[in-house]
Scaffold this motif. Structure first.
Motif, mmCIF file in Angstrom:
data_model
loop_
_atom_site.group_PDB
_atom_site.id
_atom_site.type_symbol
_atom_site.label_atom_id
_atom_site.label_comp_id
_atom_site.label_asym_id
_atom_site.label_seq_id
_atom_site.Cartn_x
_atom_site.Cartn_y
_atom_site.Cartn_z
ATOM 1 N N LYS A 180 0.854 -1.191 0.000
ATOM 2 C CA LYS A 180 0.000 0.000 0.000
ATOM 3 C C LYS A 180 0.889 1.240 0.000
ATOM 4 C CE LYS A 180 -3.586 2.443 2.608
ATOM 5 N NZ LYS A 180 -4.441 2.454 3.829
ATOM 6 N N ILE A 181 0.634 2.153 -0.937
ATOM 7 C CA ILE A 181 1.340 3.423 -0.954
ATOM 8 C C ILE A 181 0.652 4.365 0.034
ATOM 9 C CG2 ILE A 181 2.022 5.423 -2.322
ATOM 10 C CD1 ILE A 181 3.473 2.934 -3.180
ATOM 11 N N VAL A 182 1.400 4.878 0.995
ATOM 12 C CA VAL A 182 0.816 5.759 2.008
ATOM 13 C C VAL A 182 1.244 7.214 1.812
ATOM 14 C CG1 VAL A 182 0.556 3.908 3.698
ATOM 15 C CG2 VAL A 182 2.685 5.251 3.648
ATOM 16 N N GLY A 183 2.072 7.468 0.814
ATOM 17 C CA GLY A 183 2.482 8.836 0.523
ATOM 18 C C GLY A 183 3.358 8.870 -0.709
ATOM 19 N N ALA A 184 3.395 10.029 -1.372
ATOM 20 C CA ALA A 184 4.219 10.184 -2.567
ATOM 21 C C ALA A 184 4.843 11.579 -2.566
ATOM 22 C CB ALA A 184 3.383 9.978 -3.833
ATOM 23 N N VAL A 185 6.106 11.635 -3.011
ATOM 24 C CA VAL A 185 6.815 12.909 -3.146
ATOM 25 C C VAL A 185 7.266 13.026 -4.596
ATOM 26 C CG1 VAL A 185 8.723 14.347 -2.360
ATOM 27 C CG2 VAL A 185 7.598 12.782 -0.750
ATOM 28 N N ASP A 186 6.813 14.088 -5.243
ATOM 29 C CA ASP A 186 7.074 14.304 -6.667
ATOM 30 C C ASP A 186 7.916 15.563 -6.841
ATOM 31 O OD1 ASP A 186 7.021 14.728 -9.412
ATOM 32 O OD2 ASP A 186 4.917 15.347 -9.453
ATOM 33 N N PHE A 187 9.142 15.386 -7.311
ATOM 34 C CA PHE A 187 9.988 16.507 -7.663
ATOM 35 C C PHE A 187 9.879 16.745 -9.174
ATOM 36 C CE2 PHE A 187 11.979 14.977 -3.762
ATOM 37 C CZ PHE A 187 12.318 16.150 -3.093
ATOM 38 N N PRO A 242 -1.617 10.856 0.300
ATOM 39 C CA PRO A 242 -1.149 12.252 0.343
ATOM 40 C C PRO A 242 0.076 12.467 -0.554
ATOM 41 C CG PRO A 242 -1.582 11.432 2.553
ATOM 42 C CD PRO A 242 -1.656 10.248 1.641
ATOM 43 N N PHE A 243 0.162 13.669 -1.121
ATOM 44 C CA PHE A 243 1.251 14.041 -2.021
ATOM 45 C C PHE A 243 1.990 15.260 -1.494
ATOM 46 C CE2 PHE A 243 -0.044 11.139 -5.228
ATOM 47 C CZ PHE A 243 0.875 11.182 -6.274
ATOM 48 N N MET A 244 3.300 15.262 -1.724
ATOM 49 C CA MET A 244 4.135 16.446 -1.541
ATOM 50 C C MET A 244 4.816 16.720 -2.876
ATOM 51 S SD MET A 244 7.179 17.176 1.237
ATOM 52 C CE MET A 244 6.090 17.968 2.442
ATOM 53 N N ILE A 245 4.687 17.953 -3.382
ATOM 54 C CA ILE A 245 5.143 18.280 -4.731
ATOM 55 C C ILE A 245 6.072 19.487 -4.681
ATOM 56 C CG2 ILE A 245 4.401 18.889 -7.068
ATOM 57 C CD1 ILE A 245 1.579 17.792 -6.272
ATOM 58 N N GLN A 299 9.900 15.099 7.272
ATOM 59 C CA GLN A 299 8.722 15.285 8.119
ATOM 60 C C GLN A 299 7.482 14.642 7.512
ATOM 61 O OE1 GLN A 299 8.469 19.544 8.746
ATOM 62 N NE2 GLN A 299 10.457 19.627 9.784
ATOM 63 N N PHE A 300 7.327 14.778 6.214
ATOM 64 C CA PHE A 300 6.213 14.130 5.502
ATOM 65 C C PHE A 300 6.295 12.611 5.678
ATOM 66 C CE2 PHE A 300 4.622 12.080 1.615
ATOM 67 C CZ PHE A 300 3.367 12.659 1.473
ATOM 68 N N GLN A 303 5.335 11.598 9.143
ATOM 69 C CA GLN A 303 3.902 11.775 9.368
ATOM 70 C C GLN A 303 3.088 10.628 8.802
ATOM 71 O OE1 GLN A 303 2.345 15.394 7.669
ATOM 72 N NE2 GLN A 303 0.217 14.926 8.213
ATOM 73 N N HIS A 304 3.502 10.115 7.645
ATOM 74 C CA HIS A 304 2.659 9.147 6.934
ATOM 75 C C HIS A 304 3.171 7.703 6.973
ATOM 76 C CE1 HIS A 304 0.091 12.331 5.449
ATOM 77 N NE2 HIS A 304 1.162 13.000 5.066
ATOM 78 N N LEU A 305 4.437 7.513 7.298
ATOM 79 C CA LEU A 305 4.990 6.148 7.352
ATOM 80 C C LEU A 305 5.443 5.885 8.776
ATOM 81 C CD1 LEU A 305 5.585 3.697 5.567
ATOM 82 C CD2 LEU A 305 7.836 4.669 5.086
ATOM 83 N N LYS A 306 4.469 5.608 9.624
ATOM 84 C CA LYS A 306 4.721 5.452 11.064
ATOM 85 C C LYS A 306 4.915 3.985 11.439
ATOM 86 C CE LYS A 306 1.870 9.520 12.061
ATOM 87 N NZ LYS A 306 0.676 10.040 12.750
#
Length: 306
Positions: A180-187, A242-245, A299-300, A303-306
């Motif tokens: 399961k993907i619990v978060g993604a970071v896109d640069f 959730p996404f961080m971009i 931090q992201f 927060q999401h991969l605990k």
């Protein structure tokens, strides 16, 4: 004299590190020199064999610990036609080391490039690499059932597609995701290949030999349906993680409108997200691996991969 000797040992080892296998260990003196230089040696595994390439991943592990490490997956960029996991520490070393310091494992994965195989090969490969880590998580001391995916440029595209389609029966998954993907970071990754149009300053995206045309095997101008199928925005829904971009305003390769489009799509679906447009930053700008942005990613992750 001593410094010169250590530098020589480091240089010799770095030159050969790309051909190291899991069973091969560096000499003790070289290992000490590497530690002194704050370098990190990954475990390398072949996760898949294909007709065109034997695909490997580098697994960076935190200091020895009893509890299995939670997993972050990094996908390299290179316009889907070049690049390698071997560039990870050079381009994103601060990010990798910062995640390791917090106890996370980081897997940098290779995938078939567009000169080796067309869509959906690269997406299949990233999915298969994560499935491999899940299947071998006990041996590798990982907790890989939940994952955060990250990537830059073409790697940001692949990570975003994997993340948004994780809960869907997407046509490009030859094997179902076992995680399961619990978060993604896109640069600065392209997220809608059909909307990647015109001249972005450094690239003519309408050219028949543009990177996305090579990736798909046909120009998005000629096959809109295929371009949409290979786009992250297509699969965004309420279950998207959730996404961080991050994107530079002076990106001449992938326009920052791709990231604002992704942000708007996530917002409409009610998905938590953040988007930061970095004034003056260009495509692949080293600024994205500085503490200001790396700390946000850490931090992201916490927060999401605990």
């Amino acid at each position: 004299m001593k410094k010169a000797l250590i530098a020589s040992v480091v240089a010799l080892f770095v030159t050969g590190c790309q051909t190291q296998t899991v069973a091969t260990q560096p000499p003790v003196d070289a290992a000490m020199a590497i530690q002194a230089a704050n370098m990190t040696i990954p475990v390398t595994r072949t996760y898949k064999e294909t007709d065109s390439a034997n695909l490997q991943l580098d697994l960076f592990l935190p200091d020895a610990k009893q509890q299995p490490a939670k997993l972050v997956v990094w996908v390299h960029g290179g316009a889907w036609m070049r690049g390698s996991k071997d560039e990870t520490m050079q381009r994103n070393g601060n990010l990798v080391r910062s995640l390791l310091q917090k106890g996370y494992a980081v897997a940098a994965v290779d995938y078939r490039l567009s000169g080796q195989a067309k869509y959906p090969a690269a997406i299949e490969d990233v999915n298969d690499s994560i499935n491999y880590l899940v299947a071998n998580q006990q041996e590798l001391n990982l907790q890989a059932d939940q994952v955060i995916v990250m990537g830059g440029s073409a790697g940001g595209h692949l990570a975003s597609v994997i993340a948004t389609a994780n809960n869907d029966k997407a046509p490009f998954f030859s094997s179902a995701p076992q995680y399961k993907i619990v978060g993604a970071v896109d640069f600065y990754g392209p997220v809608d290949l059909h909307e990647l149009k015109g001249n972005s300053g450094d690239v003519d995206h309408d050219a028949p030999d543009a990177a996305e045309a090579r990736f798909l095997g046909v120009s998005p101008r000629q096959n809109e349906a295929l371009a949409k199928e290979a786009s992250a925005t297509t699969y965004v829904d309420a279950q998207t993680p959730p996404f961080m971009i991050f994107h530079g305003t002076d990106d001449g390769v992938v326009p920052d409108s791709q990231s604002t489009l992704m942000a708007d799509t996530l917002k409409q679906a009610g998905v938590p997200y953040s988007v930061e447009l970095v004034k003056g930053a260009r495509h692949g700008d080293p600024v994205f691996d500085t503490d200001k942005y790396v700390n946000q990613v850490v931090q992201f992750t916490q927060q999401h991969l605990k």
